[in-house]
Design an enzyme around this catalytic site. Sequence first.
Site, short mmCIF file in Angstrom:
data_model
loop_
_atom_site.label_atom_id
_atom_site.label_comp_id
_atom_site.label_asym_id
_atom_site.label_seq_id
_atom_site.Cartn_x
_atom_site.Cartn_y
_atom_site.Cartn_z
N SER A 39 0.56 -1.09 -0.01
CA SER A 39 -0.12 -0.33 -0.23
C SER A 39 0.60 1.58 -0.36
O SER A 39 1.70 1.18 0.58
CB SER A 39 -0.88 -0.04 1.34
OG SER A 39 -1.42 0.34 1.28
N LYS A 188 -13.35 -7.99 3.43
CA LYS A 188 -12.67 -7.98 2.34
C LYS A 188 -12.08 -5.87 2.10
O LYS A 188 -13.04 -5.81 1.54
CB LYS A 188 -12.83 -8.38 0.50
CG LYS A 188 -11.47 -8.51 0.30
CD LYS A 188 -11.66 -8.32 -1.49
CE LYS A 188 -11.38 -7.13 -2.25
NZ LYS A 188 -10.15 -6.26 -1.69
N PRO A 189 -11.48 -5.39 2.75
CA PRO A 189 -10.78 -4.11 2.27
C PRO A 189 -10.57 -3.89 0.75
O PRO A 189 -10.44 -4.64 0.44
CB PRO A 189 -9.94 -3.59 3.77
CG PRO A 189 -8.65 -5.11 4.12
CD PRO A 189 -10.52 -5.68 3.60
N THR A 244 -17.77 -3.11 -10.94
CA THR A 244 -17.48 -4.27 -10.71
C THR A 244 -19.18 -4.95 -9.45
O THR A 244 -19.46 -6.06 -9.24
CB THR A 244 -16.69 -3.95 -8.94
OG1 THR A 244 -15.34 -3.35 -9.89
CG2 THR A 244 -15.84 -4.81 -8.23
N GLU A 262 -24.27 -1.48 -2.99
CA GLU A 262 -24.11 -0.06 -2.20
C GLU A 262 -23.48 0.67 -3.53
O GLU A 262 -22.32 0.09 -3.22
CB GLU A 262 -23.61 0.47 -1.24
CG GLU A 262 -24.62 -0.04 -0.20
CD GLU A 262 -25.82 0.71 -0.13
OE1 GLU A 262 -26.11 1.66 -0.38
OE2 GLU A 262 -27.11 0.62 0.46
N CYS A 298 -19.35 8.21 -2.42
CA CYS A 298 -20.39 8.25 -3.55
C CYS A 298 -21.50 8.67 -3.48
O CYS A 298 -22.42 9.10 -3.92
CB CYS A 298 -21.29 6.47 -2.77
SG CYS A 298 -21.90 6.80 -1.18
N GLU A 397 -20.26 9.34 -13.28
CA GLU A 397 -19.40 9.30 -12.34
C GLU A 397 -17.89 9.20 -11.74
O GLU A 397 -17.08 8.57 -12.49
CB GLU A 397 -19.91 8.44 -10.88
CG GLU A 397 -19.43 8.16 -9.73
CD GLU A 397 -19.12 7.37 -8.73
OE1 GLU A 397 -18.74 5.93 -9.22
OE2 GLU A 397 -20.16 7.49 -7.61
N LYS A 467 -32.37 2.58 -9.10
CA LYS A 467 -31.57 2.29 -10.85
C LYS A 467 -30.34 1.08 -10.05
O LYS A 467 -30.07 0.75 -10.12
CB LYS A 467 -32.00 3.87 -11.55
CG LYS A 467 -33.13 3.73 -11.26
CD LYS A 467 -33.33 5.33 -12.88
CE LYS A 467 -32.13 6.33 -12.37
NZ LYS A 467 -32.79 7.64 -13.36
N GLY A 470 -27.87 0.34 -6.87
CA GLY A 470 -27.73 -0.49 -5.93
C GLY A 470 -29.05 -1.57 -6.35
O GLY A 470 -29.58 -1.16 -6.53
P1 NAD Z 1 -14.00 -0.79 -6.50
O1 NAD Z 1 -15.85 -1.28 -7.26
O2 NAD Z 1 -13.32 -0.60 -8.14
O3 NAD Z 1 -13.57 -1.48 -5.64
C1 NAD Z 1 -14.66 -1.77 -4.73
C2 NAD Z 1 -14.64 -3.35 -3.94
O4 NAD Z 1 -14.86 -4.71 -4.50
C3 NAD Z 1 -12.92 -3.38 -3.62
O5 NAD Z 1 -12.95 -3.56 -2.13
C4 NAD Z 1 -11.97 -4.31 -4.66
O6 NAD Z 1 -10.91 -4.89 -4.50
C5 NAD Z 1 -13.80 -5.15 -5.02
N1 NAD Z 1 -13.63 -5.69 -6.26
C6 NAD Z 1 -13.21 -5.75 -7.02
N2 NAD Z 1 -13.06 -6.51 -8.38
C7 NAD Z 1 -14.02 -7.07 -8.35
C8 NAD Z 1 -14.10 -8.09 -8.12
N3 NAD Z 1 -14.13 -8.79 -9.79
N4 NAD Z 1 -15.23 -9.67 -7.56
C9 NAD Z 1 -14.86 -9.16 -6.43
N5 NAD Z 1 -14.48 -7.45 -5.74
C10 NAD Z 1 -14.14 -6.67 -6.24
O7 NAD Z 1 -14.35 0.64 -5.92
P2 NAD Z 1 -13.65 1.77 -5.76
O8 NAD Z 1 -12.70 2.38 -6.73
O9 NAD Z 1 -13.12 1.28 -4.52
O10 NAD Z 1 -15.04 2.74 -4.89
C11 NAD Z 1 -15.03 3.58 -5.93
C12 NAD Z 1 -16.82 3.14 -5.69
O11 NAD Z 1 -17.40 2.95 -4.77
C13 NAD Z 1 -17.70 4.62 -6.17
O12 NAD Z 1 -18.04 4.30 -7.47
C14 NAD Z 1 -18.29 4.57 -5.22
O13 NAD Z 1 -19.47 5.66 -5.86
C15 NAD Z 1 -18.55 3.50 -4.77
N6 NAD Z 1 -19.44 3.87 -3.34
C16 NAD Z 1 -20.58 3.63 -2.87
C17 NAD Z 1 -20.87 3.74 -2.01
C18 NAD Z 1 -22.30 3.59 -1.75
O14 NAD Z 1 -22.78 3.34 -0.41
N7 NAD Z 1 -23.58 3.51 -2.55
C19 NAD Z 1 -20.63 4.53 -1.12
C20 NAD Z 1 -18.68 3.73 -0.92
C21 NAD Z 1 -18.29 4.13 -2.11
#
Ligand code: NAD
Length: 493
Positions: A39, A188-189, A244, A262, A298, A397, A467, A470
């Site tokens: 990291s 999973k962070p 994702t 979400e 988000c 976004e 929509k 989520g």
């Molecule tokens: P991301 O989708 O790239 O990653 C999110 C998580 O998913 C990470 O832990 C990542 O490792 C994991 N991931 C990636 N590929 C995967 C797969 N194929 N299968 C399962 N898990 C996988 O999102 P990000 O870039 O980390 O976060 C930004 C996004 O999150 C934005 O679109 C934001 O709007 C959204 N978000 C939504 C909310 C909400 O409450 N609606 C809150 C925070 C962030």
Amino acid sequence: MEATNATNAGNAPTGGAPDHRMFIAGKWTDAADGARITSINPATEQPLGCVPDAHPDDLDQAVAAAVDAAPGWAAAGWQQRASLLREFCARITERAAELAELDTRDSGNPITGMRYDLASTPPEILYYAGIGSEAKGFTAPTGPETLAYTTRQPYGVVARIIPFNHPFKFAAGKIAAPLAAGNCVLLKPAEQTPLSAIELARLAEDLFPPGVLSVLTGTGPRIGAAIASHPGVPRVAFTGSVPTGRAVLAAGAPHIKHVTLELGGKNPIIVFPDVDPAKAARAAITAMNLARSNGQSCGSASRVFVHDDIRGPFLEALVRGVQELRVGDPLDDSTEIGPLAFERHYQRVLSYIAAGRDEGATLLTGGDRPSTLDRGYFIRPAVFADVTDQMTIAREEIFGPVISVLGWRDVDNVVRRANAVEYGLTANVWTRDISVAHRLVQRLDAGYVYVNGTGRRPTGTAFGGWKQSGIGKENSLEELLSYTREKSVAVTL
Ligand code: NAD
């Protein structure tokens, strides 16, 4: 595998950054094949810590331990679980200052924002500890020969996959409801910000029985995807991007998993001409979540529809307010904007700013690196005017410090335009006319609407997108219930 803030590298140099293990089945462990990710501190671009890139075999172990622990955890009862969650909160509070600093180093979010995250997390957990008894059933009216009732039971194993923008807050806050409902949790962070989740496991290691909580660090395409498709994980709650989210939903389909999502937002604010333009401009800045997560939220209200009659003074106040935000070292208490969380994301946000210019929007301020900072993924917050609905910056976004200002005259027309994106997470209305506001609330396609407010949500009011933003609701009783399965029982007497 792709490098992010985290560089995935089986044997890559770590630059002397501390090595961590992940927490699986009550033990600290490396990945089965030894793979690690590093990291990076996005303010310094230096390695900050290394964590395992969990292997699917590690997941098998975590699932097996969770399956073993599940009956005992469910049988412990909600009061016992609540008391452990309360102790968990006390431990978080004890280490809050240190955890906030760690999140700032790992994510780039300003320290004041991360202190707020840490302070606001225990109340969320305590909320679920307090409502554990609400995961209950009912009796149905029947004739004298039958007793009919319902009961709720946990799934057993629940996965929580989270994004990078509020590392500890999401890690700790989002395990609370499934644990309170009697499930074991696999957390999973995000690979870009895994370090405080490791500390979370340290806080919990002697608190919950082995297997009740496992923390699997690693990359999305490897361990995230493995979790989403694992047959032993019937319930997956995902927070992250729309693409994702789609992949997670598809991976769960063969097993008919209960998946909640979400996802992202492209949230509108509609500003009416009866409000004070300076006040509305301040609200637009707050609603972007610039000062807490550098606009990586988000709920960021990135499409600002301002009535033409107040456009001039609104833009003037907005630009002035944005220029006053202090960009710099996120560990400095006076900083309001830190760097973006990782390089790929930084480049992506810059490419959106370039697209805004190329497509004819007017960049009024920001959108570049501050001249005083020669390293780190810093971008001065950008304000675009003369944005039209078809432009990329008005449709997609960005998840960064970029505000698009659009004009409007006709209410019906602006509602149609506000609704004309694939997202439907939040919406904001600013007007002094309460009837106008409530009519608009009914017409906006969004899961959460703020009227004359700036994004603060009272505990218990459900959050979740419409929509493509989520499926499902969180931060509410609905979330607790979503980690249980209802069973109906008919007893012939
Ligand atoms: P991301 O989708 O790239 O990653 C999110 C998580 O998913 C990470 O832990 C990542 O490792 C994991 N991931 C990636 N590929 C995967 C797969 N194929 N299968 C399962 N898990 C996988 O999102 P990000 O870039 O980390 O976060 C930004 C996004 O999150 C934005 O679109 C934001 O709007 C959204 N978000 C939504 C909310 C909400 O409450 N609606 C809150 C925070 C962030």
